[in-house]
Design a protein around this motif. Sequence first.
Motif, PDB file in Angstrom:
ATOM      1  N   LEU A  38       0.826  -1.201   0.000  1.00  0.00           N
ATOM      2  CA  LEU A  38       0.000   0.000   0.000  1.00  0.00           C
ATOM      3  C   LEU A  38       0.864   1.257   0.000  1.00  0.00           C
ATOM      4  O   LEU A  38       0.599   2.207  -0.746  1.00  0.00           O
ATOM      5  N   ALA A  39       1.915   1.256   0.808  1.00  0.00           N
ATOM      6  CA  ALA A  39       2.782   2.430   0.946  1.00  0.00           C
ATOM      7  C   ALA A  39       3.465   2.827  -0.364  1.00  0.00           C
ATOM      8  O   ALA A  39       3.829   3.991  -0.555  1.00  0.00           O
ATOM      9  N   LYS A  40       3.607   1.899  -1.282  1.00  0.00           N
ATOM     10  CA  LYS A  40       4.234   2.195  -2.586  1.00  0.00           C
ATOM     11  C   LYS A  40       3.333   3.051  -3.474  1.00  0.00           C
ATOM     12  O   LYS A  40       3.811   3.682  -4.413  1.00  0.00           O
ATOM     13  N   HIS A  41       2.049   3.073  -3.198  1.00  0.00           N
ATOM     14  CA  HIS A  41       1.067   3.784  -4.026  1.00  0.00           C
ATOM     15  C   HIS A  41       0.683   5.088  -3.327  1.00  0.00           C
ATOM     16  O   HIS A  41      -0.443   5.284  -2.897  1.00  0.00           O
ATOM     17  N   ASN A  42       1.652   5.992  -3.217  1.00  0.00           N
ATOM     18  CA  ASN A  42       1.512   7.162  -2.356  1.00  0.00           C
ATOM     19  C   ASN A  42       1.678   8.505  -3.053  1.00  0.00           C
ATOM     20  O   ASN A  42       2.119   9.471  -2.442  1.00  0.00           O
ATOM     21  N   LYS A  43       1.339   8.554  -4.322  1.00  0.00           N
ATOM     22  CA  LYS A  43       1.474   9.827  -5.039  1.00  0.00           C
ATOM     23  C   LYS A  43       0.280  10.058  -5.959  1.00  0.00           C
ATOM     24  O   LYS A  43      -0.503   9.149  -6.213  1.00  0.00           O
ATOM     25  N   LYS A  44       0.180  11.242  -6.463  1.00  0.00           N
ATOM     26  CA  LYS A  44      -0.957  11.637  -7.299  1.00  0.00           C
ATOM     27  C   LYS A  44      -1.131  10.714  -8.507  1.00  0.00           C
ATOM     28  O   LYS A  44      -2.239  10.390  -8.896  1.00  0.00           O
ATOM     29  N   HIS A  74     -11.781  14.807  -7.411  1.00  0.00           N
ATOM     30  CA  HIS A  74     -12.169  14.841  -5.995  1.00  0.00           C
ATOM     31  C   HIS A  74     -12.695  16.225  -5.618  1.00  0.00           C
ATOM     32  O   HIS A  74     -12.024  17.227  -5.843  1.00  0.00           O
ATOM     33  N   PRO A  75     -13.908  16.308  -5.053  1.00  0.00           N
ATOM     34  CA  PRO A  75     -14.501  17.608  -4.712  1.00  0.00           C
ATOM     35  C   PRO A  75     -13.682  18.400  -3.697  1.00  0.00           C
ATOM     36  O   PRO A  75     -13.755  19.616  -3.666  1.00  0.00           O
ATOM     37  N   GLY A  76     -12.893  17.697  -2.903  1.00  0.00           N
ATOM     38  CA  GLY A  76     -12.049  18.369  -1.905  1.00  0.00           C
ATOM     39  C   GLY A  76     -10.667  18.696  -2.435  1.00  0.00           C
ATOM     40  O   GLY A  76      -9.755  18.993  -1.667  1.00  0.00           O
ATOM     41  N   GLY A  77     -10.504  18.637  -3.741  1.00  0.00           N
ATOM     42  CA  GLY A  77      -9.209  18.947  -4.344  1.00  0.00           C
ATOM     43  C   GLY A  77      -8.143  17.953  -3.910  1.00  0.00           C
ATOM     44  O   GLY A  77      -8.397  16.763  -3.800  1.00  0.00           O
ATOM     45  N   ASP A  78      -6.970  18.477  -3.633  1.00  0.00           N
ATOM     46  CA  ASP A  78      -5.838  17.625  -3.274  1.00  0.00           C
ATOM     47  C   ASP A  78      -5.928  17.056  -1.864  1.00  0.00           C
ATOM     48  O   ASP A  78      -5.034  16.337  -1.431  1.00  0.00           O
ATOM     49  N   ALA A  79      -6.994  17.328  -1.141  1.00  0.00           N
ATOM     50  CA  ALA A  79      -7.151  16.780   0.215  1.00  0.00           C
ATOM     51  C   ALA A  79      -7.098  15.257   0.195  1.00  0.00           C
ATOM     52  O   ALA A  79      -6.633  14.639   1.159  1.00  0.00           O
ATOM     53  N   ILE A  80      -7.521  14.656  -0.887  1.00  0.00           N
ATOM     54  CA  ILE A  80      -7.484  13.197  -0.995  1.00  0.00           C
ATOM     55  C   ILE A  80      -6.054  12.669  -0.944  1.00  0.00           C
ATOM     56  O   ILE A  80      -5.810  11.538  -0.540  1.00  0.00           O
ATOM     57  N   LEU A  81      -5.092  13.494  -1.324  1.00  0.00           N
ATOM     58  CA  LEU A  81      -3.693  13.069  -1.349  1.00  0.00           C
ATOM     59  C   LEU A  81      -3.075  12.986   0.043  1.00  0.00           C
ATOM     60  O   LEU A  81      -2.002  12.405   0.207  1.00  0.00           O
ATOM     61  N   LYS A  82      -3.741  13.531   1.018  1.00  0.00           N
ATOM     62  CA  LYS A  82      -3.226  13.556   2.390  1.00  0.00           C
ATOM     63  C   LYS A  82      -2.914  12.157   2.915  1.00  0.00           C
ATOM     64  O   LYS A  82      -1.955  11.975   3.651  1.00  0.00           O
ATOM     65  N   ASN A  83      -3.715  11.174   2.528  1.00  0.00           N
ATOM     66  CA  ASN A  83      -3.542   9.822   3.061  1.00  0.00           C
ATOM     67  C   ASN A  83      -3.296   8.752   2.011  1.00  0.00           C
ATOM     68  O   ASN A  83      -3.483   7.573   2.298  1.00  0.00           O
ATOM     69  N   VAL A  84      -2.894   9.138   0.803  1.00  0.00           N
ATOM     70  CA  VAL A  84      -2.636   8.094  -0.188  1.00  0.00           C
ATOM     71  C   VAL A  84      -1.459   7.243   0.276  1.00  0.00           C
ATOM     72  O   VAL A  84      -0.530   7.724   0.900  1.00  0.00           O
ATOM     73  N   GLY A  85      -1.579   5.961   0.014  1.00  0.00           N
ATOM     74  CA  GLY A  85      -0.563   5.025   0.456  1.00  0.00           C
ATOM     75  C   GLY A  85      -0.737   4.608   1.905  1.00  0.00           C
ATOM     76  O   GLY A  85       0.136   3.959   2.470  1.00  0.00           O
ATOM     77  N   SER A 132      -7.057   5.753   5.147  1.00  0.00           N
ATOM     78  CA  SER A 132      -7.803   7.014   5.077  1.00  0.00           C
ATOM     79  C   SER A 132      -9.124   6.956   5.820  1.00  0.00           C
ATOM     80  O   SER A 132      -9.946   7.862   5.684  1.00  0.00           O
ATOM     81  N   SER A 133      -9.348   5.907   6.586  1.00  0.00           N
ATOM     82  CA  SER A 133     -10.635   5.724   7.255  1.00  0.00           C
ATOM     83  C   SER A 133     -11.016   6.912   8.129  1.00  0.00           C
ATOM     84  O   SER A 133     -12.144   7.410   8.049  1.00  0.00           O
ATOM     85  N   ASN A 134     -10.091   7.373   8.968  1.00  0.00           N
ATOM     86  CA  ASN A 134     -10.406   8.505   9.851  1.00  0.00           C
ATOM     87  C   ASN A 134     -10.739   9.761   9.057  1.00  0.00           C
ATOM     88  O   ASN A 134     -11.695  10.462   9.366  1.00  0.00           O
ATOM     89  N   GLY A 135      -9.954  10.050   8.033  1.00  0.00           N
ATOM     90  CA  GLY A 135     -10.222  11.217   7.194  1.00  0.00           C
ATOM     91  C   GLY A 135     -11.558  11.103   6.481  1.00  0.00           C
ATOM     92  O   GLY A 135     -12.311  12.067   6.396  1.00  0.00           O
ATOM     93  N   PHE A 136     -11.853   9.922   5.989  1.00  0.00           N
ATOM     94  CA  PHE A 136     -13.114   9.688   5.293  1.00  0.00           C
ATOM     95  C   PHE A 136     -14.295   9.911   6.226  1.00  0.00           C
ATOM     96  O   PHE A 136     -15.244  10.617   5.903  1.00  0.00           O
ATOM     97  N   HIS A 137     -14.232   9.321   7.408  1.00  0.00           N
ATOM     98  CA  HIS A 137     -15.354   9.399   8.343  1.00  0.00           C
ATOM     99  C   HIS A 137     -15.481  10.748   9.040  1.00  0.00           C
ATOM    100  O   HIS A 137     -16.529  11.043   9.612  1.00  0.00           O
ATOM    101  N   SER A 138     -14.443  11.576   8.973  1.00  0.00           N
ATOM    102  CA  SER A 138     -14.519  12.888   9.631  1.00  0.00           C
ATOM    103  C   SER A 138     -15.111  13.967   8.736  1.00  0.00           C
ATOM    104  O   SER A 138     -15.364  15.077   9.190  1.00  0.00           O
TER     105      SER A 138
END
Length: 88
Positions: free
Chosen positions: A15-21, A42-53, A56-62
């Motif tokens: 998973l950690a290898k897949h960590n860029k745009k 993504h409607p939130g712009g680059d916010a989705i990139l915060k947890n790539v790799g 993202s569960s906490n970010g998704f649910h918040s």
Amino acid sequence: MASNGEGRLISKEELAKHNKKEDAWIVIDGKVYNMTDYVAKHPGGDAILKNVGSDSSNGFHSQPAHFTVGNYIKDKLKNTHYVGEFKS
């Protein structure tokens, strides 16, 4: 991509290898999704990139919008972006 809910096991290291745009995987509630083609939409712009790799569960649910449509989003993701199960 798998769409039947029976994907392969994805390790934390893989998973950690897949960590860029250009190669963006995330985990939501134990499921791994390849979000690479969705990043630009993504409607939130680059916010989705915060947890790539990573998880993202906490970010998704918040996100307030996800309180209402979270299950719809997860169902849609499973049918379009699902890679496998996260092996923690």
